[in-house]
Scaffold this motif. Structure first.
Motif, short mmCIF file in Angstrom:
data_model
loop_
_atom_site.label_atom_id
_atom_site.label_comp_id
_atom_site.label_asym_id
_atom_site.label_seq_id
_atom_site.Cartn_x
_atom_site.Cartn_y
_atom_site.Cartn_z
N MET A 1 0.82 -1.20 0.00
CA MET A 1 0.00 0.00 0.00
C MET A 1 0.86 1.25 0.00
SD MET A 1 -3.36 -0.70 2.37
CE MET A 1 -2.49 -1.06 3.88
N ALA A 2 1.95 1.22 0.74
CA ALA A 2 2.84 2.39 0.82
C ALA A 2 3.43 2.72 -0.54
CB ALA A 2 3.94 2.12 1.85
N ARG A 3 3.85 1.71 -1.30
CA ARG A 3 4.40 1.98 -2.63
C ARG A 3 3.35 2.60 -3.55
NH1 ARG A 3 6.95 -2.99 -1.59
NH2 ARG A 3 5.35 -4.13 -2.75
N GLN A 4 2.12 2.10 -3.43
CA GLN A 4 1.03 2.63 -4.25
C GLN A 4 0.74 4.08 -3.89
OE1 GLN A 4 -2.48 0.20 -4.12
NE2 GLN A 4 -3.56 1.39 -5.67
N ILE A 5 0.67 4.38 -2.60
CA ILE A 5 0.38 5.74 -2.14
C ILE A 5 1.53 6.68 -2.45
CG2 ILE A 5 0.03 7.13 -0.05
CD1 ILE A 5 -1.53 4.70 1.09
N ALA A 6 2.76 6.21 -2.35
CA ALA A 6 3.92 7.06 -2.59
C ALA A 6 4.03 7.53 -4.03
CB ALA A 6 5.20 6.32 -2.19
N THR A 7 3.49 6.76 -4.96
CA THR A 7 3.69 7.07 -6.38
C THR A 7 2.45 7.58 -7.10
OG1 THR A 7 3.29 4.73 -6.92
CG2 THR A 7 5.58 5.40 -6.59
N ALA A 8 1.28 7.45 -6.51
CA ALA A 8 0.04 7.85 -7.19
C ALA A 8 -0.17 9.36 -7.11
CB ALA A 8 -1.16 7.13 -6.57
N PHE A 9 -0.71 9.93 -8.17
CA PHE A 9 -1.08 11.35 -8.17
C PHE A 9 -2.19 11.56 -9.19
CE2 PHE A 9 2.16 10.90 -11.41
CZ PHE A 9 1.70 11.68 -12.46
N GLY A 10 -2.93 12.65 -9.01
CA GLY A 10 -4.04 12.96 -9.90
C GLY A 10 -4.28 14.46 -9.96
N PRO A 11 -5.43 14.87 -10.47
CA PRO A 11 -5.72 16.31 -10.64
C PRO A 11 -5.67 17.11 -9.35
CG PRO A 11 -7.31 14.96 -11.84
CD PRO A 11 -6.51 14.02 -11.01
N CYS A 12 -5.96 16.48 -8.21
CA CYS A 12 -6.00 17.20 -6.93
C CYS A 12 -4.69 17.09 -6.14
CB CYS A 12 -7.16 16.70 -6.07
SG CYS A 12 -8.77 17.04 -6.78
N GLY A 13 -3.71 16.39 -6.70
CA GLY A 13 -2.44 16.29 -6.00
C GLY A 13 -2.00 14.86 -5.78
N ASN A 14 -0.98 14.71 -4.92
CA ASN A 14 -0.40 13.40 -4.63
C ASN A 14 -1.22 12.62 -3.61
OD1 ASN A 14 1.92 13.84 -6.27
ND2 ASN A 14 2.78 15.13 -4.66
N SER A 15 -1.21 11.32 -3.78
CA SER A 15 -1.87 10.44 -2.82
C SER A 15 -1.21 10.55 -1.45
CB SER A 15 -1.83 9.00 -3.32
OG SER A 15 -2.43 8.12 -2.40
N ARG A 16 0.11 10.67 -1.43
CA ARG A 16 0.82 10.72 -0.15
C ARG A 16 0.44 11.96 0.66
NH1 ARG A 16 4.91 11.45 -4.12
NH2 ARG A 16 5.86 13.53 -4.12
#
Length: 217
Positions: A136-151
């Protein structure tokens, strides 16, 4: 008419709608988990972020904030329409009891609405299910979208829980695991984000509102 919304994620620090009262408290028999995909705010369909939902868990408590909306049907409708757009990943509205610190046995509010998700990958396209913390940490650390980073969502939730005086050990563990991933990636984490937790913060003393009709999100 009066309704109450319970926030356990980003609503704690950024409600985004007009409200008349806010109190800190908790709900029982639910725990916060990061089992839902976010594909249009802090992630994409190709690389979904993970965001939190609630999982039934007997004996658990989940701290957050309850928001009261008063002022007639137009104001209530505007708030609910906003919340339904914002909480589009959540396919259920559940009515729950909300407790304040002064009385942990008797609900301060009843019928509070909280947005939750069906834990079924076939019926709920946003449900990812549980995974090992490092995954989960790897997924959250690298995901981003229109509103910003997942982290940033996760770090903001961690700080928000400290700010209301009720840290969440699961959120802290996940946030620290994300920091490890970012360190390996060489993504420069600020000193502020490296903190494991501030010293004890005194808790707000709240008065129950037994007369209120409740709803949450």
């Amino acid at each position: 008419m009066v309704f109450w919304i319970f926030g356990y994620g980003s609503l704690i620090w950024s409600p985004g709608f007009e409200y008349d009262e806010k109190i800190v408290g908790f709900i029982k028999d639910y725990r916060r988990v990061f089992d839902i995909a976010c594909i249009d705010h802090r992630g994409t369909p190709e690389h979904p972020a993970r965001t939190c939902t609630l999982e039934p868990n007997e004996g658990a408590i989940c701290w957050g904030t309850a928001y009261c909306v008063r002022g007639g049907p137009e104001k209530e409708r505007a708030a609910m329409e906003y919340l339904e757009r914002r909480e589009c990943e959540y396919d259920q509205k559940t009515l729950i009891d909300f407790y304040a610190e002064e009385d942990t046995l008797k609900p301060a509010l009843t019928g509070v609405i909280v947005f939750t998700s069906t834990p079924d990958k076939e019926s709920n396209k946003y449900y990812l299910g549980p995974a090992p913390v490092d995954e989960m940490a790897r997924q959250i650390a690298t995901a981003f979208g229109p509103c910003g980073n997942s982290r940033d969502y996760l770090f903001s939730l961690e700080k928000a829980m400290f700010d209301i005086g009720h840290k969440d050990d699961y959120v802290i563990e996940l946030a620290n695991e994300v920091r490890k991933v970012l360190g390996v990636m060489g993504t420069g984490v600020t000193k502020e984000k490296k903190l494991v937790g501030p010293p004890h913060i005194s808790v707000l003393q709240l008065r129950p509102h037994p007369e209120a009709i409740a709803t949450d999100s």
